[in-house]
Design a protein around this motif. Structure first.
Motif, PDB file in Angstrom:
ATOM      1  N   SER A  71       4.237  -9.421   4.395  1.00 55.40           N
ATOM      2  CA  SER A  71       3.245 -10.483   4.536  1.00 55.40           C
ATOM      3  C   SER A  71       1.963 -10.086   3.801  1.00 55.40           C
ATOM      4  O   SER A  71       1.640  -8.899   3.705  1.00 55.40           O
ATOM      5  CB  SER A  71       2.937 -10.742   6.012  1.00 55.40           C
ATOM      6  OG  SER A  71       2.152  -9.685   6.536  1.00 55.40           O
ATOM      7  N   PRO A  72       1.212 -11.072   3.301  1.00 54.85           N
ATOM      8  CA  PRO A  72      -0.041 -10.758   2.604  1.00 54.85           C
ATOM      9  C   PRO A  72      -1.024  -9.968   3.466  1.00 54.85           C
ATOM     10  O   PRO A  72      -1.706  -9.065   2.971  1.00 54.85           O
ATOM     11  CB  PRO A  72      -0.605 -12.144   2.248  1.00 54.85           C
ATOM     12  CG  PRO A  72       0.598 -13.029   2.173  1.00 54.85           C
ATOM     13  CD  PRO A  72       1.540 -12.493   3.219  1.00 54.85           C
ATOM     14  N   ALA A  73      -1.062 -10.274   4.775  1.00 53.44           N
ATOM     15  CA  ALA A  73      -1.976  -9.551   5.669  1.00 53.44           C
ATOM     16  C   ALA A  73      -1.563  -8.090   5.814  1.00 53.44           C
ATOM     17  O   ALA A  73      -2.414  -7.195   5.843  1.00 53.44           O
ATOM     18  CB  ALA A  73      -2.018 -10.241   7.034  1.00 53.44           C
ATOM     19  N   LEU A  74      -0.247  -7.836   5.883  1.00 52.14           N
ATOM     20  CA  LEU A  74       0.226  -6.458   5.992  1.00 52.14           C
ATOM     21  C   LEU A  74      -0.032  -5.700   4.691  1.00 52.14           C
ATOM     22  O   LEU A  74      -0.468  -4.547   4.714  1.00 52.14           O
ATOM     23  CB  LEU A  74       1.711  -6.420   6.355  1.00 52.14           C
ATOM     24  CG  LEU A  74       2.329  -5.038   6.577  1.00 52.14           C
ATOM     25  CD1 LEU A  74       1.533  -4.228   7.602  1.00 52.14           C
ATOM     26  CD2 LEU A  74       3.779  -5.171   6.999  1.00 52.14           C
ATOM     27  N   VAL A  75       0.198  -6.341   3.563  1.00 51.73           N
ATOM     28  CA  VAL A  75      -0.081  -5.707   2.268  1.00 51.73           C
ATOM     29  C   VAL A  75      -1.557  -5.321   2.189  1.00 51.73           C
ATOM     30  O   VAL A  75      -1.906  -4.213   1.776  1.00 51.73           O
ATOM     31  CB  VAL A  75       0.314  -6.635   1.094  1.00 51.73           C
ATOM     32  CG1 VAL A  75      -0.205  -6.089  -0.231  1.00 51.73           C
ATOM     33  CG2 VAL A  75       1.827  -6.806   1.050  1.00 51.73           C
ATOM     34  N   LEU A  78      -2.350  -2.328   4.229  1.00 50.53           N
ATOM     35  CA  LEU A  78      -1.794  -1.116   3.633  1.00 50.53           C
ATOM     36  C   LEU A  78      -2.547  -0.696   2.370  1.00 50.53           C
ATOM     37  O   LEU A  78      -2.167   0.253   1.714  1.00 50.53           O
ATOM     38  CB  LEU A  78      -0.302  -1.314   3.312  1.00 50.53           C
ATOM     39  CG  LEU A  78       0.614  -1.397   4.529  1.00 50.53           C
ATOM     40  CD1 LEU A  78       2.006  -1.868   4.129  1.00 50.53           C
ATOM     41  CD2 LEU A  78       0.681  -0.063   5.263  1.00 50.53           C
ATOM     42  N   GLY A  79      -3.614  -1.408   2.059  1.00 53.49           N
ATOM     43  CA  GLY A  79      -4.451  -1.029   0.921  1.00 53.49           C
ATOM     44  C   GLY A  79      -4.251  -1.876  -0.311  1.00 53.49           C
ATOM     45  O   GLY A  79      -4.778  -1.563  -1.373  1.00 53.49           O
ATOM     46  N   GLY A  80      -3.464  -2.945  -0.198  1.00 54.97           N
ATOM     47  CA  GLY A  80      -3.216  -3.820  -1.336  1.00 54.97           C
ATOM     48  C   GLY A  80      -1.928  -3.448  -2.048  1.00 54.97           C
ATOM     49  O   GLY A  80      -1.409  -2.343  -1.905  1.00 54.97           O
ATOM     50  N   PRO A 110      -0.974  -5.997  10.922  1.00 55.74           N
ATOM     51  CA  PRO A 110      -0.490  -7.168  11.667  1.00 55.74           C
ATOM     52  C   PRO A 110       1.022  -7.138  11.865  1.00 55.74           C
ATOM     53  O   PRO A 110       1.779  -6.791  10.964  1.00 55.74           O
ATOM     54  CB  PRO A 110      -0.893  -8.338  10.769  1.00 55.74           C
ATOM     55  CG  PRO A 110      -0.909  -7.759   9.393  1.00 55.74           C
ATOM     56  CD  PRO A 110      -1.356  -6.326   9.552  1.00 55.74           C
ATOM     57  N   GLY A 111       1.457  -7.475  13.075  1.00 54.46           N
ATOM     58  CA  GLY A 111       2.880  -7.536  13.382  1.00 54.46           C
ATOM     59  C   GLY A 111       3.545  -6.183  13.541  1.00 54.46           C
ATOM     60  O   GLY A 111       4.758  -6.095  13.633  1.00 54.46           O
ATOM     61  N   VAL A 112       2.761  -5.124  13.583  1.00 55.21           N
ATOM     62  CA  VAL A 112       3.301  -3.766  13.677  1.00 55.21           C
ATOM     63  C   VAL A 112       3.075  -3.252  15.095  1.00 55.21           C
ATOM     64  O   VAL A 112       1.954  -3.219  15.581  1.00 55.21           O
ATOM     65  CB  VAL A 112       2.629  -2.834  12.638  1.00 55.21           C
ATOM     66  CG1 VAL A 112       3.084  -1.399  12.819  1.00 55.21           C
ATOM     67  CG2 VAL A 112       2.940  -3.327  11.228  1.00 55.21           C
ATOM     68  N   ARG A 113       4.172  -2.851  15.764  1.00 55.66           N
ATOM     69  CA  ARG A 113       4.083  -2.328  17.129  1.00 55.66           C
ATOM     70  C   ARG A 113       3.748  -0.855  17.171  1.00 55.66           C
ATOM     71  O   ARG A 113       3.271  -0.347  18.175  1.00 55.66           O
ATOM     72  CB  ARG A 113       5.395  -2.557  17.872  1.00 55.66           C
ATOM     73  CG  ARG A 113       5.720  -4.022  18.075  1.00 55.66           C
ATOM     74  CD  ARG A 113       7.023  -4.215  18.820  1.00 55.66           C
ATOM     75  NE  ARG A 113       8.118  -3.674  18.010  1.00 55.66           N
ATOM     76  CZ  ARG A 113       9.132  -2.972  18.491  1.00 55.66           C
ATOM     77  NH1 ARG A 113       9.228  -2.711  19.761  1.00 55.66           N
ATOM     78  NH2 ARG A 113      10.074  -2.528  17.695  1.00 55.66           N
ATOM     79  N   GLY A 114       4.005  -0.167  16.085  1.00 58.63           N
ATOM     80  CA  GLY A 114       3.734   1.258  16.025  1.00 58.63           C
ATOM     81  C   GLY A 114       3.886   1.764  14.607  1.00 58.63           C
ATOM     82  O   GLY A 114       4.486   1.107  13.761  1.00 58.63           O
ATOM     83  N   MET A 115       3.307   2.928  14.359  1.00 53.90           N
ATOM     84  CA  MET A 115       3.370   3.515  13.034  1.00 53.90           C
ATOM     85  C   MET A 115       3.556   5.013  13.158  1.00 53.90           C
ATOM     86  O   MET A 115       2.935   5.650  13.996  1.00 53.90           O
ATOM     87  CB  MET A 115       2.078   3.233  12.267  1.00 53.90           C
ATOM     88  CG  MET A 115       2.039   3.857  10.880  1.00 53.90           C
ATOM     89  SD  MET A 115       0.466   3.591  10.039  1.00 53.90           S
ATOM     90  CE  MET A 115      -0.498   4.940  10.739  1.00 53.90           C
ATOM     91  N   VAL A 116       4.425   5.562  12.325  1.00 48.82           N
ATOM     92  CA  VAL A 116       4.615   7.005  12.256  1.00 48.82           C
ATOM     93  C   VAL A 116       4.462   7.408  10.801  1.00 48.82           C
ATOM     94  O   VAL A 116       5.072   6.813   9.915  1.00 48.82           O
ATOM     95  CB  VAL A 116       6.010   7.426  12.777  1.00 48.82           C
ATOM     96  CG1 VAL A 116       6.230   8.917  12.566  1.00 48.82           C
ATOM     97  CG2 VAL A 116       6.149   7.066  14.244  1.00 48.82           C
ATOM     98  N   GLN A 117       3.625   8.397  10.568  1.00 45.52           N
ATOM     99  CA  GLN A 117       3.442   8.908   9.219  1.00 45.52           C
ATOM    100  C   GLN A 117       4.357  10.112   9.050  1.00 45.52           C
ATOM    101  O   GLN A 117       4.166  11.154   9.660  1.00 45.52           O
ATOM    102  CB  GLN A 117       1.988   9.293   8.970  1.00 45.52           C
ATOM    103  CG  GLN A 117       1.741   9.689   7.544  1.00 45.52           C
ATOM    104  CD  GLN A 117       0.266   9.730   7.199  1.00 45.52           C
ATOM    105  OE1 GLN A 117      -0.590   9.376   8.011  1.00 45.52           O
ATOM    106  NE2 GLN A 117      -0.030  10.154   5.997  1.00 45.52           N
TER     107      GLN A 117
END
Length: 127
Positions: A71-75, A78-80, A110-117
């Motif tokens: 999605s454009p909002a997620l992009v 993530l920094g574009g 947006p729309g992300v429940r969690g993140m792992v690096q």
């Protein structure tokens, strides 16, 4: 088999979508992933570059994609598009390879429940 149980990060495994972690012995770990087990096994096999996994059936993985699949909002969070080298949809998550990880705004994904690096340039986003 694991050499050191202390190095197994149970919280990170659960953040990636594991339903549970079982430690049947001091050298073994079982990660419970439920109905997506075949997909996850294929991803692990692909990441292992030929490391054999006995007793796991092969399936086809979903194709790799790019920032256009997000999605454009997620992009933007993530920094574009220029900051994203590749985005790949996996079982219940998106694996993102970044060119510029410093540009990620983790607080507004947006729309992300969690993140792992996983590495300095690799993220798994639970969607």
């Amino acid at each position: 088999m694991v050499a050191d149980q202390e190095l197994v990060d149970e919280a990170a495994l659960k953040a990636l979508g594991a339903m549970g972690v079982i430690r049947p012995s001091d050298r073994a770990v079982q990660v419970i992933v439920g109905p997506i087990a075949d997909q996850v096994a294929e991803e692990i096999r692909a990441a292992g570059a030929g490391v054999p996994m006995a007793g796991v059936a092969a399936i086809s993985a979903e194709p790799a994609g790019d920032a256009a699949d997000l999605s454009p909002a997620l992009v933007a969070a993530l920094g574009g598009a220029g900051a994203i080298a590749q985005a790949r949809t996996l079982a219940g998550r998106v694996r993102v390879e970044l060119r510029e990880p410093r540009r990620v705004d983790a607080a507004t994904l947006p729309g992300v429940r969690g993140m792992v690096q996983l590495t300095s340039t690799t993220l798994h986003l639970l969607v």
